[in-house]
Design an enzyme around this catalytic site. Sequence first.
Site, short mmCIF file in Angstrom:
data_model
loop_
_atom_site.label_atom_id
_atom_site.label_comp_id
_atom_site.label_asym_id
_atom_site.label_seq_id
_atom_site.Cartn_x
_atom_site.Cartn_y
_atom_site.Cartn_z
CD1 TRP A 106 -20.13 11.92 12.86
CD2 TRP A 106 -17.96 11.96 12.06
NE1 TRP A 106 -19.38 11.10 13.42
CE2 TRP A 106 -18.24 11.14 13.43
CE3 TRP A 106 -16.67 12.14 11.66
CZ2 TRP A 106 -17.16 10.19 13.77
CZ3 TRP A 106 -15.77 11.34 12.26
CH2 TRP A 106 -15.82 10.75 13.33
CE LYS A 120 -16.99 13.40 16.55
NZ LYS A 120 -16.48 12.43 17.33
CB THR A 155 -0.82 -0.12 0.95
OG1 THR A 155 -0.27 -0.04 2.29
CG2 THR A 155 -1.83 -1.20 1.58
CD GLU A 206 -5.00 -2.92 2.53
OE1 GLU A 206 -5.50 -2.28 1.21
OE2 GLU A 206 -4.67 -2.03 3.35
P1 ADP Z 1 -3.52 3.00 -1.37
O1 ADP Z 1 -4.07 2.79 0.10
O2 ADP Z 1 -2.19 2.40 -1.56
O3 ADP Z 1 -3.49 4.56 -1.72
P2 ADP Z 1 -5.59 1.74 -2.38
O4 ADP Z 1 -5.82 1.43 -3.68
O5 ADP Z 1 -5.42 0.38 -1.68
O6 ADP Z 1 -4.12 2.56 -2.36
O7 ADP Z 1 -6.59 2.67 -1.63
C1 ADP Z 1 -7.86 2.11 -1.30
C2 ADP Z 1 -8.58 2.94 -0.76
O8 ADP Z 1 -8.61 4.05 -1.88
C3 ADP Z 1 -9.91 2.84 -0.41
O9 ADP Z 1 -9.87 2.29 1.05
C4 ADP Z 1 -10.91 4.05 -0.49
O10 ADP Z 1 -10.63 4.90 0.59
C5 ADP Z 1 -10.05 4.59 -1.50
N1 ADP Z 1 -10.94 4.33 -2.78
C6 ADP Z 1 -10.87 3.20 -3.75
N2 ADP Z 1 -11.89 3.33 -4.55
C7 ADP Z 1 -12.54 4.26 -4.39
C8 ADP Z 1 -13.75 5.00 -4.91
N3 ADP Z 1 -14.29 4.26 -6.02
N4 ADP Z 1 -14.20 6.04 -4.41
C9 ADP Z 1 -13.96 6.58 -3.10
N5 ADP Z 1 -12.67 6.11 -2.61
C10 ADP Z 1 -12.13 4.84 -3.23
#
Ligand code: ADP
Length: 550
Positions: free
Chosen positions: A438, A433, A179, A323
């Site tokens: 929120w 917040k 990640t 993940e």
């Molecule tokens: P990194 O954590 O390395 O930036 P990831 O692809 O694992 O890359 O990131 C996952 C996160 O990206 C998700 O938990 C979410 O917060 C965000 N995410 C992924 N797809 C979407 C989406 N379609 N809309 C909004 N947020 C998204």
Amino acid sequence: MPGGHSQTLRPFLWRAETLYPDQEIVSRNHDGMQRYTYSEYADRTAQLANALDEYGIEEGDRVATFCWNHSRHFETYFAIPTIGAQLHTINPLLPDEHIQYIVDNADDQLVFVDQSLAPKLASAAEGAEEFEGVDFVVMGAEESDALDATPYEEFIDGHPTEYDWPEVDEEQPAGMCYTSGTTGRPKGVEYTNKMLWSHTMATLTPQGIPMADDDVIMPVVPMFHVNAWGMPFTATAAGAKHVYPGPQPDPEDIANLIQNEGVTVTAGVPTVWLGLMDYCKNNDVDLSTLDTVIVGGSAAPQSMIRWFDDRGVEVLHAWGMTEMSPIGSVSHLKADLEDADYDTQLDKRAKQGIMVPGLEFKVINEEGEQITHDGEEFGELYVRGPWVTKEYFKRPDANEEDFEDGWLKTGDVVTVDPDGYLKIVDRAKDVIKSGGEWISSVELENAIMAHDGVSEATVIGVPHEKWQERPVAFVVPVEGADRESMVDEIYDMLREDYPKWWLPDDIEFIEEVPKTATGKFSKKDLREQYSDHSLVEGNVPEDAAPDSDD
Ligand code: ADP
């Protein structure tokens, strides 16, 4: 017991080579356009597998790549896992220290690197003990000035075009990706053969990202980022034509490939499509072959879905995580919404969608209870399923934090509507917040980006003495936009849909929103810059201050 019953990647390669030998793979490589067939691909993949054997790679070893999306990188995608080793894609956009940490943590011995990325890798490797004993193979060049590396073509040259692919245990990791580590050190995720097999099969279903042998698939999402959302595997399993956009494609490259190769399905983060949309303003681009654009990684703005709709292209908004191999949900319209009016449909399609078959989720609120699926209540999203990792690589500290009773805690705050559509209202750490209530930074960002004059917008919570936090918006205007009138117009737009206390205390103009190594808005830098509310200019209209009678 005779073999062949395991859920591994081998059958996908076998199927493509045997049933679709003449299907094409097209790639914008460093050394020009390359065009070959699955049959030739399989030959070269076998050569690479033999070369890896000769080099000394054994079952279970990790082999790293540091590459853009192209055909040679794709050769590593099957050669490495199918001999039982592990394809470890490294994100070249990470800072040097992260790359050093990753190479050390993963115990990489051999790295395939692009010619254009060799200087970057050399900068991370120079003098770093993490790189001691690591060998390099350079792709796309006769030799590299930056690194002492074997040219790829020389590495595979002369090896047999046949390989007796072994019986690999389905629990054997086939891949690995870290990640991006926007908070703390990057965390490694291993993908077993079984995870990638089940992810491939599930995403091929109609409620995933369906593909068939008449499709032309172009992953713009980088192959170093969660296997380009699994597309090189799914496209192969489907027997589809592949198109790889190569090193750092710009909107013109993307437009040309779509037109010249007849791309039907493509995928990438919203920034890529904003670039293409902008390019189309001044250039005549024929998108008529395109059926589907998969948008994910960050939220797809409604305006983007509408723009593609107007051109007969369906946006499938997808949500996932490193993940999760990575696909979790896709925003397909359920059958009973087929007759709904366009705005209702658009509202659904802009959500992160419904879980693909094979996964389960639950959403837990602050009291530790499951939320009602009413589209209002929100909580943290937990997921589990065959292609969701159960742990991080060598990180017991993170495991404790992010997993609970077999569930992955996603860190995403969501609502679920009565139709089962998930909507991300924020990252747990990005929710603002204010006065105990929120505010969704994501909603404000999307609302602001709906303004014509806005190219990008991001909203953060700035610490505030009285309200704990208050929202501040950062806007990148499109060229020539009238900034002064824009601020008033944005506030007017926001006032229509949101309570006064949601309105940002300031709208600041910036040149560019800082991005993470995966192209997402990085709020960390802005947060550091605005660590105190006294730094906020405060141009919010009087009547919109949270103190006013709301
Ligand atoms: P990194 O954590 O390395 O930036 P990831 O692809 O694992 O890359 O990131 C996952 C996160 O990206 C998700 O938990 C979410 O917060 C965000 N995410 C992924 N797809 C979407 C989406 N379609 N809309 C909004 N947020 C998204």
